[in-house]
Design a protein around this motif. Sequence first.
Motif, short mmCIF file in Angstrom:
data_model
loop_
_atom_site.label_atom_id
_atom_site.label_comp_id
_atom_site.label_asym_id
_atom_site.label_seq_id
_atom_site.Cartn_x
_atom_site.Cartn_y
_atom_site.Cartn_z
N SER B 98 0.84 -1.21 0.00
CA SER B 98 0.00 0.00 0.00
C SER B 98 0.87 1.25 0.00
O SER B 98 0.69 2.14 -0.83
CB SER B 98 -0.92 0.02 1.22
OG SER B 98 -1.72 -1.13 1.24
N ASP B 200 2.49 -4.30 -9.39
CA ASP B 200 2.14 -4.81 -8.06
C ASP B 200 2.01 -6.32 -8.16
O ASP B 200 1.01 -6.83 -8.63
CB ASP B 200 0.82 -4.15 -7.61
CG ASP B 200 0.29 -4.71 -6.30
OD1 ASP B 200 0.86 -5.69 -5.76
OD2 ASP B 200 -0.72 -4.16 -5.81
N LYS B 233 0.26 -11.42 1.64
CA LYS B 233 -0.54 -12.51 1.09
C LYS B 233 0.19 -13.85 1.17
O LYS B 233 -0.34 -14.81 1.71
CB LYS B 233 -0.92 -12.21 -0.36
CG LYS B 233 -1.46 -10.80 -0.58
CD LYS B 233 -2.79 -10.54 0.08
CE LYS B 233 -3.14 -9.07 -0.03
NZ LYS B 233 -4.51 -8.75 0.33
#
Lengths: 162, 386
Positions: B98, B200, B233
């Motif tokens: 982020s 990303d 993740k």
Amino acid sequence: MSKDDEILRILEDNARVSDKDIATMLDIPVEEVSRIIKSMEEQKIIRKYKTVINWEKFGREKVYAMIDVNIHPERDRGYDSIAERLMRFSEVRNLFLVSGMYDLFVLVEGNNMKEVAGFVAQKLAPLPQVTSTTTHFLLKKYKEDGDILFDREEAERQPISL
Amino acid sequence: MSGIAERVRKVPVSGIRKFFDLVLSMDDVISLGVGEPDFITPWHIREASIYSLERGHTMYTSNYGILELREAISEKVKESYNVEYNPENEVLITVGVSEAFDLAIRAVVNPGDEVLIPEPSYVSYKPCTIFAGGKPVIVETIEENEFKPVVEDIEKKITEKTKALVLSYPNNPTGATLGKGDLEDIADIVREYDLTVISDEIYDRLTYKGEHTCFSSLNGMRENTVYLNGFSKAYAMTGWRVGYAMSSEEIIEAMMKIHQYSMLCAPIMSQKAALEAVTTGDRDVEEMVRQYSRRKKILVKRLREIGLSCFEPDGAFYAFPSIKSTGLSSEEFATRLLEEEKVAVVPGNVFGSSGEGYLRLAYAASHEDINEALNRMERFLTYSHD
Ligand SMILES: Cc1ncc(COP(=O)(O)O)c(C=O)c1O
């Protein structure tokens, strides 16, 4: 990882997953899953399907003792003959031959302390090959066969996130 | 007159806020609406962080992040993708992808510059671009093209103001992945128009078919690309807030400047945990990926069985079924499914208008929850429309 290996891991974690779901997970026909499982059952790779039960929660308190046993091994038969004798007692849940200070490690289950103590005093200790026993009563189980047993506060995820 | 700055005022709050509140007010909701792993961070990683705290590692780190961590990441990226980044000055540890994305945009965008963003995609790219004074230009992707951006569609949106292209594959929410060939086609126009690519790749390890290709590993792309990745993740580390950016020394230095003055550094205890994760976390990742892959197959098959067409997602942990056959909008479907069957999913339109007519279902959930949620959805479909 082979299909057989994957199936074993899935079932080891949850024996109630259907053959159909396993087939979907592995992208193979359900008949193949059933065939592999059957074959592994026949070879006794899969020995049986059991349920992990928290008996205490159910309201039944069991008493366990871990007993270190020293043995005088028998000529020709070593430790096997005494082990074969001990493993037939239904009170004996686990029985291992171990290295170190003791020879056998026995996990005994009973409904109360008297039962367990009685088993040790009357069945185990008097055997001629047994030279000594050290009994440890189990006070609390934290983890058994890879499962953490006591309820912890579960970390919660936010119900929705991007 | 509002005291809030114009460019902030015109960005709406995230579209799922009201869903969130609704879910919180209800009991027994099964949620397939969560965008994070259902695993807890593996214990050895948590333990490494605890140990570092015990030893008193509670200070600031270098603005770039702990050197040992940068070295380990650099090593890992080289090993996985054969791209080399100098850990001294081409790697920046950030507070999640982020922050890394925000820094990358702020580092390269001048006021009025256009940033190409394929949609449906993760919700931060557009707002961050606007906050940075840039202009988001959406490139829609559609199911018929497997939610891959089509080179001609990208090219049509390029003007002399175009500065950057965002790539986000494996994709949240569609689960789409791009193969090497797809990426090479994109690299051609990047070269032709001299674009900066912000890639990303946070779901790189969660690729179930074929191998992930790192965009900066393509011929000549390393200098044009800001490669972003993180720990959230793959290692189930969302709450630790740690990620990284890799690029040319010039871009990393620019990003570091913003980071230095606005964030200073990523939390040291999270960096320590991240170090443990990159150096010894491979087996955990492999096991989690195996589990996601199994659940994915169950979810996609059940979706198709209950009559919803579903694109085959090859990455991330989301399925993106179409609900166009029901005649309901994404929001109507998701709201009613929640109210009537207590299943929470995310309406596809929050990821961009091309997500309308779809739902995002996360399979980062237990097998039992997936099965139960799908049974409820099946029931819902029998009475929700005619
Ligand atoms: C595509 C994508 N990028 C970035 C993020 C945020 O990652 P981090 O936790 O590293 O800030 C998410 C989280 O959902 C995501 O889906």
